[in-house]
Each structure stands twice: as structure tokens, then as C-alpha cells.
Design an enzyme around this catalytic site. Structure first.
Site, mmCIF file in Angstrom:
data_model
loop_
_atom_site.group_PDB
_atom_site.id
_atom_site.type_symbol
_atom_site.label_atom_id
_atom_site.label_comp_id
_atom_site.label_asym_id
_atom_site.label_seq_id
_atom_site.Cartn_x
_atom_site.Cartn_y
_atom_site.Cartn_z
ATOM 1 N N ARG A 379 -11.530 -1.993 9.492
ATOM 2 C CA ARG A 379 -10.078 -1.800 9.567
ATOM 3 C C ARG A 379 -9.581 -2.000 10.989
ATOM 4 N NH1 ARG A 379 -6.937 2.968 6.577
ATOM 5 N NH2 ARG A 379 -7.143 1.357 4.975
ATOM 6 N N GLU A 444 -1.893 -3.204 4.593
ATOM 7 C CA GLU A 444 -1.095 -2.064 4.148
ATOM 8 C C GLU A 444 -0.022 -1.791 5.192
ATOM 9 O OE1 GLU A 444 -3.178 1.403 2.937
ATOM 10 O OE2 GLU A 444 -4.845 0.296 2.043
ATOM 11 N N LYS A 476 -8.572 -0.171 -4.131
ATOM 12 C CA LYS A 476 -9.974 -0.560 -3.940
ATOM 13 C C LYS A 476 -10.851 0.123 -4.983
ATOM 14 C CE LYS A 476 -9.268 -0.979 1.070
ATOM 15 N NZ LYS A 476 -7.933 -0.339 1.189
#
Length: 787
Positions: A379, A444, A476
Site C-alpha cells: 500500500r 481507494e 478483497k
């Protein structure tokens, strides 16, 4: 546009001599022909096609090696150059900031605005260099994959497995530039804020136990990941949790273990159907497998009509205590005993965490929840420190892995997670049935805005651009469970059919990375001209816009800038709504296939041979063309309702030539695709009111029938027939209304995606009532002797 043409139009001036020689390699694969024999000398065309020999194969491989070495060397040299430029800029920024800090109160000496502007221009140029290098790498990697595929297809010799080893030896395509992006983000934030970056806890979110956000999700094609990161960092800095240490790959790794009942799949179906109060329970950690802190999280879905927002709550626990806690051997009071003694956290917050721990432990033990699925990804988060109003996260290398012990195979055993893998993506040691590698990155956008407040303008432009594909409510957990347990899951999420569709889109507006001093921007789009484009390990990358420096491109971009208007606020349609309002055209191919190329090759081959085969193919081609034009003409004259044109925002252009690619999807045999249906309490009341209206109407008609039969001067044949007709209409409408009401109620309760409007009922009822009135009038007039 074919890839060869795409490669030519996407050439960056700096790299123009270092691209793969795609056209030359393709020409080398073209078959040679033998001299025509005497018997066929009179026929048009060439002789028999020669076979591909070992000598041809050796020459082709040598040329491929030269091209690979050329590309790899250029990529390596440029990457080193960018690293040195970043180090130099870092030193310059540090010097400027040091001078700024040494300035005393009231003093005017120090760095000037011009210095900051020059630094910002320098960093923007480096960002453009990183973008161009990433595009160069992607385009060349695509070229190698395509030419190898074409080689294997045309020659029958299998080069792909052999050349994969050579690519691994010179992995010019493996760099993801994350470390450079983190450094550039920090430097650009310092310069953009003129040496006063926002201060605060960089671990914002790590210390939060419960928070509410408005989240929208998008898919990002691998071709656009680096460009997207570079665009975002110009507005938001990369969120670094530990700024005191150098960036490492494991710092961005996030792993989650999802729980569910492998017999009933309660949590999966609840989250998929978005039922009120649906939960998701997971255990999450950040970094490698040696991390001691594990977060136990519970997501709770709330319907909008409840007035509440969906909430994610979590608490921390030591890794050594996870097994005992999830088995009920360690009670929540013992988990938070040390926190109470330390006194570093308020008692109220500890009490909330303990209540959450009790509820999670009770659910796991009572309902038989067990580890079923793991999600892993790297991420990159963009957020101002200690300011969660705007947070953007981009998850790459998303992978789902089975954690269950079903089918007689021990994976996690009695442990809460399997230990044969860590964060070593792509987890090549796992069998294919245990892993699902997601082909896209997941973006996101999380906003905490006040009521009526608009999101920042640059976010509106970003989510309306060609770089992202909106996928509302993507999960997910849901995707991993649906793909990893195909024999046990029969209800699939609505985005599953979209997995087989190329999500890349042509450039929709003037949006992208801009190099200082140029009006044109580096933009990227994609075209696909080869078959088997769905291979997991392959993806194409092209840049369809001419580079800066082209006169034609510059004038076009300047014209776009002059014509472009800002996104208006209020209720104006955004780009997605505009596209949805446009008429569908199923014949428009957004990405061309290899079929046309194969047809042209076959026709060219027949032309060389000559004779009847050539004329047959020519006739077939013209017959197909005539048929297509006939169908187009029939569609044009077909009297179908035309959609109302919707107003567009100024300057925003639709995809392609105003067409949208549309496909019809069908669920696999034995499975269903769940389509989200929003159900509020007023929907039940609306169905009930409709039924009561029909009931009232039926009573009125029944009353008319009773009046005709019982309150006349004397019962006659005409009054009896009229009363019977009205009675039949009343009974039929009553039965119909009851049936419709039961059907709608069951469908609403089951959240079925059906058409709830009544298309024929009212018309049939009115027609029956009209016939009854006409019959009544006819018999009454006949009874009175008028005819």
C-alpha cells in the site's frame, strides 16, 4: 491502432534510439517463399513457403538478445541518473530549509520565492523523468511479450519459456520506483509548502480504534500505476509511518486474514448482499511476518436508512496471544490488563476495546468462524499527517491466498495463519489452486467532508480521468473467497464478469504529468491488437499521445486548454454519468483484436498463390462487408425510441468517438451473480400502498356490479350480464393485485434485481373495465329497444 504504430506514435525523444526494434523483428519473422516451379510458373503469386530453420531461429534470438541488452542498459543508466538527481535535489532542499530555519524573527533574509520556484520546477522535471522511464519500460516489456508471442505462433518454435529466463537475467521491468516516489513526495511537499510542511502524527490511522469515512474504490491498470502515484504526490505527500528510517519494501506490505464459517459462509453472503448489520472479521498486520503487533478488526455495514454509517473498529493484540484469544483460552480482560496498568490509554478507550474483543471472541466461538482467506498487497498511502479529511491509498500486487484446511489439505493447521509464506510476492511456491493474483491495483479515495462540502477539484478530475475504473463496493474479502472456493461459492459479486474486460480507456481530457516549460502533457492509453491478451503474466502498455515537441501535438493540447472549462459543482453530470447517458453501441470495439490482422495476412497469402482460393477469399470479404453495411442501414431505419441527449460539462470529451463498449454477461453454470439492490423501509410501504390501491379499485368495481344486480327496478338479462362482467373484472383485479403484492414482497425481501414497475397490469385493467362498460351500454340499449 496496431502495436507497431502505437510504438511509433508513443516515442519519447530521449529514448527514441533505445526502443525495441519491433517492426524489424516482425519483418524477420515474415516467411520466405521458394521460387515457383515450372508447373506453376503461369499462375499468379509466389512459391511454397519455406520452413523456419534452426539458422533462422539462431539469428532471431541473437537479434532479441541485442534488443534486450539495449533496453536494459538504457533503463539502468537512466535509473542511476534519476537517483543522482534526487540526491542532488535533496541536498539543495536541505540547504534552503536550513537557511529558512536560521532566519530569526522579523528578519527578511533567507530563501526567496524564486528559489522555491526553481526547486519546484526541478522536482517536477524529475517527476516527469520517472514517468517517462516507467512508460519506456512498460512499452518495451509489452513489445518483447508481443514479439515472442508472434514468434511462437508463426514459427511453431517455443521461445517464450527460454526467453523468460533471459528476461529475468536482465529484469529492466522489475523496478517499481517506490523508493524514489517516497523521496520525491517528501521533497515536493517541503518545496510546495515553502519549507513549512504540515506537522503531525504520521501514523494517523494506526492509533485510531473506530473511524467513519466515505470511501469510493477504483481499479487501476498496471500501465497507469506509476503515473497515478506521481500525479497524487503533487497534491498529497506519501504517508510515511516511520520517517526516521529509510524506506524498505516491507514497510508498505499489509496482510489480512479473513474469518468465516466454511460451511455456511455467513460473513461472505452478508457482506456481499450488504444486509443490515453484516460483519467482516479479520486479523491484520503491517510489514513482515516478524511483526509482533496484530490488529483484530471488525467491519459492520449499516444501511443508509438507519441514519448510521458503516464502521470499522479494531484493537491491538500481541502475535503470541492470537491463537489463545481466538480459541477462547485467553479472555479479553487479560488482553487489556497490561494496558490498564500502564495507564497510557484512557479507561474509556480501553473499555470500548474490551467490549469489541468480547463481541469478536463470542462470534468466533459461537458461529464457528475460522481462517479462510488471506489478502496481501503493498500500500502506498497519500495523506497529510494528522489530517484524515482526504486520504488516498493505492494497493498494488494484490494477492489472495487460501488459509483453510478444507479438502483434506492442511494449510494453516491449528495456527491462525499459514507459515509457509510471508510477504514474498508473487508466492511462486504455492500451487495454482491456493492463490489468486489480482490483475489490477485498487485505488481507494477516502473523504471526511462536511455535509454539502465538495471534494477537492483535483480529486474530481482524477476519478473522472482515463487512469481509473470505478468499481463501487469492491471487496478483497469477497473477491478472494469467490475465486478461491469455486466449488463452494455459488453467489458471485457483480464485478466478476468485468474481470475479462480490458479496463484501459483512451485519454478523456488534458490530465497527466506535465514537464515544466511544455504545454503538452505525458498521457497514456492502450490498445490491444494481439490475441490471448488475457494472459495473467502479460499486459500491454502503450502511450497513444504524441510527445511534447511535436507541433501538431502542441497545437492540439493548446486548443484543449483553451476549450477546457473547470468542473462545475452542484448537480451537473460528472464524466461517468455523461457516459451512462449516452446510447450504447455494441459494435464499437474499444480495443482492436488480432482477427483483422489475421484476415489481412490470409488474404495476402491467397493473393500470392493466386487462382480460385484468392477469388474465394475476396468474395467472402466483400460479402461480409455488404452484410455489415446492410445491418447498419437496418439499424438506422429501425423505429426505436431515441435516448434524450444529456448536457455535458464543458471540455470533457466522451470515450473514443462517443461510443461505449457494452457486453452481455451470463453467470457460469450453477452460479448466480449478485447485483446490489438498495432496499429501504419505504419500499415495503410503497408495495403495500400499491396493493391497497388495487384492492380499493376492486371494491369499487364490485360495488358497481352489486348495484346493477340488486338495485334496478327489476332484474333483467342485460343487468345480469353487466353485473357479471363487472364482477369478473373485480375478481381478476383482486387476484392480480394479491399475486403482484406477494411477488414484490418476496423479491424485496430477497433483494432481487427485478423490474418493480407494473408494465401491463394497469393497461389490462383499464381495457377490461372499458369492455365491461361498453357491454353494459350495449345490452342496456338493446333491452330498451334502441336497436
Amino acid at each position: 491502432m496496431k502495436f507497431g504504430e502505437q510504438l511509433r506514435t508513443s516515442t519519447i525523444k530521449e529514448y527514441q534510439w533505445y526502443y525495441i526494434a519491433y517492426d524489424e523483428l516482425k519483418n524477420q519473422l515474415k516467411p520466405a517463399y521458394e521460387e515457383p516451379s515450372s508447373s506453376s510458373a503461369g499462375r499468379k503469386g509466389k512459391g511454397k513457403k519455406k520452413e523456419w530453420t534452426e539458422e533462422d531461429e539462431g539469428a532471431f534470438i541473437n537479434r532479441m538478445e541485442q534488443e534486450l541488452d539495449k533496453v536494459h542498459t538504457k533503463q539502468k543508466v537512466k535509473a542511476i541518473e534519476i537517483g543522482r538527481r534526487i540526491a542532488s535535489s535533496e541536498k539543495e532542499v536541505s540547504d534552503v530549509v536550513a537557511r529558512l530555519d536560521q532566519r530569526g524573527p522579523g528578519e527578511t533574509d533567507g530563501p526567496t520565492e524564486e528559489e522555491f520556484m526553481m526547486l519546484e520546477e526541478d522536482l517536477s522535471d524529475i517527476i516527469a523523468d520517472v514517468h517517462d522511464l516507467a512508460k519506456f519500460v512498460q512499452l518495451n516489456y509489452t513489445g518483447f511479450q508481443k514479439i515472442i508471442k508472434k514468434h511462437d505462433k508463426q514459427t511453431g518454435w517455443h521461445l517464450k519459456p527460454v526467453f523468460a529466463t533471459r528476461l529475468k537475467a536482465k529484469p529492466f521491468f522489475k523496478d517499481n520506483y517506490d523508493a524514489d516516489i517516497v523521496k520525491l513526495s517528501r521533497l515536493y511537499d517541503i518545496v510546495r509548502t515553502r519549507g513549512n510542511p504540515v506537522k503531525g502524527d504520521s501514523a494517523a490511522g494506526g492509533s485510531q480504534s473506530a473511524f467513519i469515512r466515505n470511501t469510493t474504490k477504483y481499479w487501476v491498470h498496471p500501465d497507469n500505476i506509476t503515473e497515478l502515484k506521481l500525479i497524487i504526490l503533487k497534491h498529497l505527500p506519501v504517508l510515511v509511518f516511520n520517517a526516521s528510517k529509510e524506506f524498505e519494501a516491507k514497510d508498505s506490505a499489509i496482510t489480512s486474514i479473513y474469518y468465516d464459517n466454511p460451511e455456511t459462509w455467513d460473513l461472505y453472503e452478508g457482506r456481499l448482499k450488504k444486509t443490515e448489520g453484516a460483519e467482516a472479521i479479520r486479523l491484520r498486520w503491517y510489514g513482515g511476518m516478524d511483526t509482533e503487533q496484530i490488529f483484530v478488526e471488525r467491519k459492520t455495514h449499516r444501511e443508509d436508512w438507519t441514519g448510521e454509517k458503516s464502521v470499522k473498529a479494531r484493537f491491538g493484540i500481541k502475535e503470541k496471544n492470537v491463537n489463545a484469544f481466538m480459541k477462547g483460552e485467553l479472555l479479553p480482560a487479560a488482553v487489556f490488563e497490561k494496558a490498564r496498568k500502564d495507564g497510557k490509554k484512557p479507561e474509556k478507550a480501553i473499555a470500548e476495546d474490551e467490549r469489541l474483543a468480547k463481541e469478536v471472541q463470542y462470534s468466533v466461538l459461537k458461529k464457528g468462524y475460522k481462517p479462510v482467506c488471506r489478502s496481501f498487497y503493498n500500500r502506498t498511502a497519500f495523506q497529510l499527517p494528522a489530517d484524515a479529511r482526504v486520504r488516498i491509498s493505492l494497493d498494488t500486487e494484490l494477492t489472495m491466498v487460501r488459509e483453510d484446511n478444507l479438502d483434506g489439505k492442511i494449510r494453516s493447521g491449528d495456527n491462525w495463519r499459514r507459515m509457509d509464506i510471508g510477504i514474498d510476492y508473487p508466492f511462486s511456491q504455492l500451487p495454482a489452486e491456493d492463490i489468486e493474483r489480482f490483475p489490477y491495483a485498487v485505488l481507494e479515495v477516502k473523504l471526511q467532508t462536511q455535509v454539502g462540502q465538495e471534494p477537492p477539484e483535483w480529486i474530481r478530475e482524477l476519478i473522472a480521468s482515463h487512469l481509473v475504473e470505478a468499481v463501487p463496493k469492491f471487496s478483497k474479502f469477497i473477491h478472494g473467497t469467490a475465486t478461491l472456493f469455486p466449488d463452494r461459492i455459488n453467489l458471485l459479486p457483480f464485478w466478476m464478469p468485468q474481470m475479462g474486460v480490458d479496463i484501459r480507456k483512451p485519454v478523456t481530457q488534458h490530465f497527466g504529468i506535465q514537464r515544466p516549460g511544455h504545454s503538452a502533457q505525458s498521457l497514456s492509453t492502450s490498445d490491444d491488437d494481439d490475441d490471448d491478451s488475457g494472459d495473467e503474466e502479460e499486459y500491454e502498455s502503450q502511450d497513444s499521445t504524441p510527445r511534447a515537441g511535436s507541433a501538431e501535438n502542441g497545437s492540439r493540447q493548446d486548443r484543449d486548454l483553451r476549450n477546457r472549462q473547470d468542473f462545475p459543482g452542484g448537480n451537473n453530470l460528472d464524466i461517468e454519468e455523461q457516459l451512462a447517458a449516452m446510447p450504447l453501441n455494441e459494435d464499437y470495439p474499444l480495443y482492436d483484436s488480432d482477427d483483422e490482422d489475421e484476415e489481412e495476412n490470409a488474404l495476402e497469402e491467397a493473393r500470392r498463390v493466386g487462382g480460385w482460393p484468392y477469388y474465394t477469399k475476396v468474395l467472402k470479404k466483400h460479402a461480409k462487408l455488404v452484410g455489415q453495411r446492410t445491418l447498419t442501414a437496418l439499424h438506422a431505419i429501425n423505429p426505436v425510441p431515441k435516448p434524450t441527449s444529456m448536457p455535458r460539462n464543458g471540455g470533457i470529451q466522451p470515450l473514443g468517438n462517443g461510443h461505449i463498449e457494452s457486453r452481455r454477461f451470463k453467470a457460469p453454470k450453477g452460479k448466480k451473480i449478485h447485483v446490489p439492490v438498495r432496499v429501504e423501509p419505504k419500499v415495503y410501504f410503497a408495495a403495500e400502498r400499491t396493493f391497497l390501491s388495487w384492492l380499493e379499485f376492486s371494491i369499487y368495481i364490485g360495488t358497481i356490479a352489486a348495484t346493477l344486480l340488486n338495485f334496478g327496478s327489476k332484474p333483467t338479462k342485460a343487468s345480469f350480464i353487466a353485473a357479471g362482467a363487472f364482477s369478473i373484472v373485480a375478481i381478476l383485479s383482486l387476484l392480480y393485485s394479491v399475486g403482484i403484492y406477494l411477488y414484490r414482497s418476496n423479491s424485496i425481501r430477497a433483494r432481487k434485481a427485478i423490474k418493480y414497475h407494473d408494465k401491463y397490469g394497469p393497461s389490462v385493467l383499464c381495457g377490461a373495465l372499458f369492455v365491461a362498460v361498453v357491454l353494459n351500454g350495449v345490452f342496456e340499449l338493446k333491452e330498451r329497444g334502441y336497436f
